[in-house]
Design a protein around this motif. Sequence first.
Motif, PDB file in Angstrom:
ATOM      1  N   PHE A 408     -58.390  10.746  49.778  1.00  0.00           N
ATOM      2  CA  PHE A 408     -58.896   9.721  48.859  1.00  0.00           C
ATOM      3  C   PHE A 408     -57.884   9.348  47.779  1.00  0.00           C
ATOM      4  O   PHE A 408     -58.209   8.609  46.848  1.00  0.00           O
ATOM      5  CB  PHE A 408     -60.192  10.203  48.196  1.00  0.00           C
ATOM      6  CG  PHE A 408     -61.413  10.119  49.094  1.00  0.00           C
ATOM      7  CD1 PHE A 408     -61.302   9.709  50.419  1.00  0.00           C
ATOM      8  CD2 PHE A 408     -62.673  10.448  48.619  1.00  0.00           C
ATOM      9  CE1 PHE A 408     -62.415   9.644  51.249  1.00  0.00           C
ATOM     10  CE2 PHE A 408     -63.805  10.376  49.434  1.00  0.00           C
ATOM     11  CZ  PHE A 408     -63.668   9.975  50.759  1.00  0.00           C
ATOM     12  N   GLN A 409     -56.654   9.813  47.900  1.00  0.00           N
ATOM     13  CA  GLN A 409     -55.679   9.569  46.828  1.00  0.00           C
ATOM     14  C   GLN A 409     -55.382   8.082  46.618  1.00  0.00           C
ATOM     15  O   GLN A 409     -54.945   7.679  45.552  1.00  0.00           O
ATOM     16  CB  GLN A 409     -54.385  10.332  47.098  1.00  0.00           C
ATOM     17  CG  GLN A 409     -53.643   9.916  48.349  1.00  0.00           C
ATOM     18  CD  GLN A 409     -52.332  10.696  48.540  1.00  0.00           C
ATOM     19  OE1 GLN A 409     -52.015  11.590  47.777  1.00  0.00           O
ATOM     20  NE2 GLN A 409     -51.575  10.358  49.573  1.00  0.00           N
ATOM     21  N   ASN A 410     -55.650   7.293  47.647  1.00  0.00           N
ATOM     22  CA  ASN A 410     -55.363   5.855  47.534  1.00  0.00           C
ATOM     23  C   ASN A 410     -56.578   5.039  47.104  1.00  0.00           C
ATOM     24  O   ASN A 410     -56.498   3.829  46.952  1.00  0.00           O
ATOM     25  CB  ASN A 410     -54.870   5.352  48.897  1.00  0.00           C
ATOM     26  CG  ASN A 410     -53.832   4.272  48.728  1.00  0.00           C
ATOM     27  OD1 ASN A 410     -53.392   4.002  47.606  1.00  0.00           O
ATOM     28  ND2 ASN A 410     -53.442   3.655  49.831  1.00  0.00           N
ATOM     29  N   GLU A 411     -57.714   5.714  46.965  1.00  0.00           N
ATOM     30  CA  GLU A 411     -58.950   4.995  46.621  1.00  0.00           C
ATOM     31  C   GLU A 411     -58.964   4.664  45.129  1.00  0.00           C
ATOM     32  O   GLU A 411     -58.324   5.346  44.319  1.00  0.00           O
ATOM     33  CB  GLU A 411     -60.185   5.850  46.943  1.00  0.00           C
ATOM     34  CG  GLU A 411     -60.340   6.189  48.401  1.00  0.00           C
ATOM     35  CD  GLU A 411     -60.556   4.960  49.284  1.00  0.00           C
ATOM     36  OE1 GLU A 411     -61.077   3.942  48.777  1.00  0.00           O
ATOM     37  OE2 GLU A 411     -60.180   5.022  50.467  1.00  0.00           O
ATOM     38  N   ASN A 412     -59.745   3.656  44.790  1.00  0.00           N
ATOM     39  CA  ASN A 412     -59.938   3.342  43.375  1.00  0.00           C
ATOM     40  C   ASN A 412     -61.187   4.038  42.868  1.00  0.00           C
ATOM     41  O   ASN A 412     -62.200   4.071  43.568  1.00  0.00           O
ATOM     42  CB  ASN A 412     -60.096   1.842  43.173  1.00  0.00           C
ATOM     43  CG  ASN A 412     -58.751   1.177  43.069  1.00  0.00           C
ATOM     44  OD1 ASN A 412     -57.779   1.806  42.618  1.00  0.00           O
ATOM     45  ND2 ASN A 412     -58.662  -0.059  43.482  1.00  0.00           N
ATOM     46  N   PRO A 413     -61.145   4.558  41.671  1.00  0.00           N
ATOM     47  CA  PRO A 413     -62.383   5.134  41.123  1.00  0.00           C
ATOM     48  C   PRO A 413     -63.351   4.018  40.777  1.00  0.00           C
ATOM     49  O   PRO A 413     -62.936   2.866  40.605  1.00  0.00           O
ATOM     50  CB  PRO A 413     -61.895   5.847  39.853  1.00  0.00           C
ATOM     51  CG  PRO A 413     -60.644   5.140  39.470  1.00  0.00           C
ATOM     52  CD  PRO A 413     -60.020   4.615  40.730  1.00  0.00           C
TER      53      PRO A 413
END
Length: 513
Positions: A408-413
């Motif tokens: 999930f490191q590329n996901e946006n919060p």
Amino acid sequence: MNSVPELNVVKKDWRKVDLKIALCYPNVYRAGMSGLTVRLLYGLINSREDVLCERFFMPTSDEPIRSLESNQPLKKFDVIAFTLQYEEDYPNVIRMLIESSIQPRRNRRSATDPIIIGGGPCATSNPEPLAEFFDLFLIGEAEPVIDILIDRIESWKDTKSGVEELADIKGVYVPEISNQTDRVWCRDFNSAFFPIEQQIPIVNEKSPYMTVFGKSFAIEPIRGCSRFCRFCLYSHISFPQRERSLEKVEEIIEEGIRRTPVDKVSLIGASIFNYKYLEDLCDYIVSSGLRLALPSIRPENVTEHLAKILRKGQQRNVTLAPDAATPKMQEIIGKRMSEADMVDAVKILLRHEIRRLKLYFIIGLPSEEREDVEAIAELSKKIADAGYGPKAVHISINPLIPKPHTPFQNENPPSVAYTRSVLRLLRAKLRGDRRITIECLDPRYAQIQSLLSLGDRRLGDVVELVARYGGGLGAWRRSLKTCGINLEKYLRDRNIDEYIPWKNINVGANIVK
Ligand code: SF4
């Protein structure tokens, strides 16, 4: 801070050691001493005769920052080691240095100033937002590297003469030269050092110094987690999963309770439910006449026998972390926990009079839709229907904080507005249900955590300003504005395929997107 009366404080003669290490937890005593890390590092470092280690915490009032053991200021130590467990503590690191008259910027300190080291999960996952302040970071676990590092520092003639040379130690990241660094981990966990003499505050239950689990002996039967849920930082930076044998854990508890006379044992570890001998261990603790604290379990752990032991061990509540409520979202996060299993588990717990339950959920996950959020309320109600009374089911809602080294490191919060809308929806769905209470991390702090979790060195200026402004949301707003950073835009515009702030840190995780 003023000293706290404690069991097992280590006080050494300053004239008889070669190196003095300040172990700093950048938050208050209660927060720092509720976990195992400080006790483990304190015991590990103090097990060397040539070194002394004293502890520092953020004071709760206007007291000066002094060591608990000998009331010395930070400046008097050769090495200052911070354990970085949570991103929101970063400004406190800077505050502790400034208030101790130590220049927080690495390049403004002199060779005679203490060497400043960072470690812990935040350092391991992404040290960059603090790179301008630290001389070096330990990437991974302390046990395999701490002695090597101490020996090397002791061998210096002048303090700090060779920080860059320390980069040749596996697990040491020197931000001045941004060396490629591999994570280190403890290979022989079963026989690794464990603190038998633990520091326990001798204060009453209501004291601000009392730890979360009360006066208890902490034991770590397992480290790492083999499940690799896709959002979970812990599993991606602490693998492989390692376990102590039941015999070893029992031996530690027996000797530990003799040297740390308390009547309660707390089992530490985010994956304690994976421990092969969990039921046997709980049995051993309770049959030894001790109380028990178990952080979180999975439904498949819950048997009639375990519930009976927990009750006997005076465990009053249990935590389950489904994290998502629909099969679709469970698939996305890689964590499965069926509704039927959860309901069966809580029925068993209720039969044994364990009448309080905490449920963890994450919101703002990729592909999340309204029905996935509504399902959180529906699942909570079905679980409460098993027979819970008023205010007995507590739901913890956590906005997604994407973590480095995870899929999930590329996901946006989620945005603050989205998190607030989810909370409104959940509160509306659960209105009138007196059995269930909801809590949520302030969405503005969740965004700040995401920023620090995923950010780069540019954030150093912001963190320093927040510290100088005294911390709090107002300080964050002002500091971001002064530094020209729009938080949501900063997170949204990241392109991790082109630029990874933590690119020099190799934790060894094989990320499956
Ligand atoms: S089960 Fe818990 S500790 Fe293990 S990977 Fe999943 S979230 Fe992390």
